[in-house]
Write a protein that holds these residues in place. Structure first.
Motif, PDB file in Angstrom:
ATOM      1  N   GLU A 143       0.789  -1.237   0.000  1.00 51.92           N
ATOM      2  CA  GLU A 143       0.000   0.000   0.000  1.00 51.92           C
ATOM      3  C   GLU A 143       0.818   1.282   0.000  1.00 51.92           C
ATOM      4  O   GLU A 143       0.262   2.379  -0.008  1.00 51.92           O
ATOM      5  CB  GLU A 143      -0.997   0.046   1.177  1.00 51.92           C
ATOM      6  CG  GLU A 143      -2.212  -0.847   1.023  1.00 51.92           C
ATOM      7  CD  GLU A 143      -1.889  -2.307   0.757  1.00 51.92           C
ATOM      8  OE1 GLU A 143      -2.059  -2.740  -0.403  1.00 51.92           O
ATOM      9  OE2 GLU A 143      -1.456  -3.015   1.686  1.00 51.92           O
ATOM     10  N   THR A 179      -3.248  -4.540  -6.612  1.00 50.23           N
ATOM     11  CA  THR A 179      -4.541  -4.336  -5.967  1.00 50.23           C
ATOM     12  C   THR A 179      -5.493  -3.626  -6.926  1.00 50.23           C
ATOM     13  O   THR A 179      -5.080  -2.683  -7.607  1.00 50.23           O
ATOM     14  CB  THR A 179      -4.353  -3.466  -4.703  1.00 50.23           C
ATOM     15  OG1 THR A 179      -3.394  -4.092  -3.855  1.00 50.23           O
ATOM     16  CG2 THR A 179      -5.655  -3.280  -3.947  1.00 50.23           C
ATOM     17  N   TYR A 226      -8.040  -0.285  -3.309  1.00 48.87           N
ATOM     18  CA  TYR A 226      -6.984   0.592  -2.799  1.00 48.87           C
ATOM     19  C   TYR A 226      -7.578   1.898  -2.263  1.00 48.87           C
ATOM     20  O   TYR A 226      -7.162   2.400  -1.227  1.00 48.87           O
ATOM     21  CB  TYR A 226      -5.958   0.877  -3.899  1.00 48.87           C
ATOM     22  CG  TYR A 226      -4.744   1.612  -3.402  1.00 48.87           C
ATOM     23  CD1 TYR A 226      -3.780   0.960  -2.639  1.00 48.87           C
ATOM     24  CD2 TYR A 226      -4.565   2.966  -3.674  1.00 48.87           C
ATOM     25  CE1 TYR A 226      -2.670   1.631  -2.165  1.00 48.87           C
ATOM     26  CE2 TYR A 226      -3.451   3.646  -3.205  1.00 48.87           C
ATOM     27  CZ  TYR A 226      -2.501   2.971  -2.452  1.00 48.87           C
ATOM     28  OH  TYR A 226      -1.397   3.652  -1.971  1.00 48.87           O
ATOM     29  N   PHE A 266      -8.075   0.584   1.592  1.00 46.44           N
ATOM     30  CA  PHE A 266      -6.757   0.949   2.100  1.00 46.44           C
ATOM     31  C   PHE A 266      -6.542   2.459   2.213  1.00 46.44           C
ATOM     32  O   PHE A 266      -5.457   2.915   2.569  1.00 46.44           O
ATOM     33  CB  PHE A 266      -5.655   0.333   1.235  1.00 46.44           C
ATOM     34  CG  PHE A 266      -5.647  -1.173   1.282  1.00 46.44           C
ATOM     35  CD1 PHE A 266      -5.460  -1.852   2.472  1.00 46.44           C
ATOM     36  CD2 PHE A 266      -5.860  -1.916   0.135  1.00 46.44           C
ATOM     37  CE1 PHE A 266      -5.470  -3.239   2.521  1.00 46.44           C
ATOM     38  CE2 PHE A 266      -5.871  -3.302   0.164  1.00 46.44           C
ATOM     39  CZ  PHE A 266      -5.674  -3.960   1.363  1.00 46.44           C
ATOM     40  N   ASN A 316      -6.371   4.942  -0.011  1.00 46.82           N
ATOM     41  CA  ASN A 316      -5.722   5.746  -1.056  1.00 46.82           C
ATOM     42  C   ASN A 316      -4.445   6.414  -0.547  1.00 46.82           C
ATOM     43  O   ASN A 316      -4.266   7.637  -0.666  1.00 46.82           O
ATOM     44  CB  ASN A 316      -6.706   6.792  -1.574  1.00 46.82           C
ATOM     45  CG  ASN A 316      -6.730   6.871  -3.078  1.00 46.82           C
ATOM     46  OD1 ASN A 316      -6.078   6.105  -3.778  1.00 46.82           O
ATOM     47  ND2 ASN A 316      -7.492   7.810  -3.589  1.00 46.82           N
ATOM     48  N   ASN A 323      -3.256  -0.562 -12.259  1.00 48.30           N
ATOM     49  CA  ASN A 323      -3.687  -1.503 -11.233  1.00 48.30           C
ATOM     50  C   ASN A 323      -3.847  -2.921 -11.785  1.00 48.30           C
ATOM     51  O   ASN A 323      -4.045  -3.101 -12.981  1.00 48.30           O
ATOM     52  CB  ASN A 323      -5.015  -1.033 -10.639  1.00 48.30           C
ATOM     53  CG  ASN A 323      -4.964   0.433 -10.237  1.00 48.30           C
ATOM     54  OD1 ASN A 323      -3.931   0.935  -9.818  1.00 48.30           O
ATOM     55  ND2 ASN A 323      -6.076   1.128 -10.381  1.00 48.30           N
TER      56      ASN A 323
END
Length: 196
Positions: free
Chosen positions: A88, A136, A141, A145, A147, A172
């Protein structure tokens, strides 16, 4: 225009390297001058040592690479960052570049001693583009998660530095898409940067 590209991926066969090649071809077609900082090949040390922190406080960098990179930033009209998203976030070399090179006294200063509002100093830089890859899906994302790259770099670091022209291009599910799709992305990216 003078374009400074900051690149981070250790594997020569990566899709990030293909993206770098497409960007460079597009910029060449547009007759821009490019300067490449390849953090992996140049064996950049991302660790902020006690000596580096003192230099940061005193606004006098001591790391020879950092001094060189800062000189190159002063000659750039546009910055392009290319890196993969791992867990991430950006890889350590790219994070270290932001920590050690985006330096007070060079990239920014504070409006006055009593507040933390930044005053941008690199007036030559007219825009920043961040190009990333990840496996991902984009919506996961963003929504699950948070961003992180958008928040940390686009709306964080580069907004604080006063750059109004900020763009993030994310590729992605790179391992899951077809080779045909990857080629299509590369052609579009080359075309996009030939118009910069």
């Amino acid at each position: 225009m003078n374009i400074l590209i900051v690149f981070n991926h250790p594997y020569e066969g990566s899709y990030c390297n293909s993206l770098l090649n497409a960007v460079q071809k597009g910029l060449q077609l547009a007759s821009h001058t490019t300067d490449l900082i390849h953090l992996d090949r140049e064996q950049f040390n991302p660790v902020m040592s006690a000596q580096d922190l003192r230099a940061f406080r005193d606004r006098k960098p001591v790391d020879c690479q950092v001094i060189n990179y800062q000189e190159r930033l002063q000659n750039a009209d546009h910055l392009i960052f290319i890196f993969p998203i791992w867990w991430e976030l950006m890889p350590a070399l790219m994070k270290g570049f932001i920590d050690k090179v985006i330096f007070p006294g060079l990239a920014y200063d504070y409006s006055n001693a009593s507040n933390t509002r930044m005053k941008p100093l690199l007036k030559n830089i007219k825009g920043v583009t961040v190009i990333t890859t990840m496996n991902t899906p984009g919506f996961i994302y963003r929504w699950f998660f948070g961003n992180a790259i958008q928040r940390a770099l686009i709306r964080g670091t580069f907004w604080k530095l006063g750059y109004k022209n900020r763009k993030w291009i994310s590729f992605n599910r790179v391992k899951m898409v077809s080779q045909e799709k990857r080629e299509e992305w590369l052609q579009k990216l080359e075309k996009q940067f030939s118009r910069l």
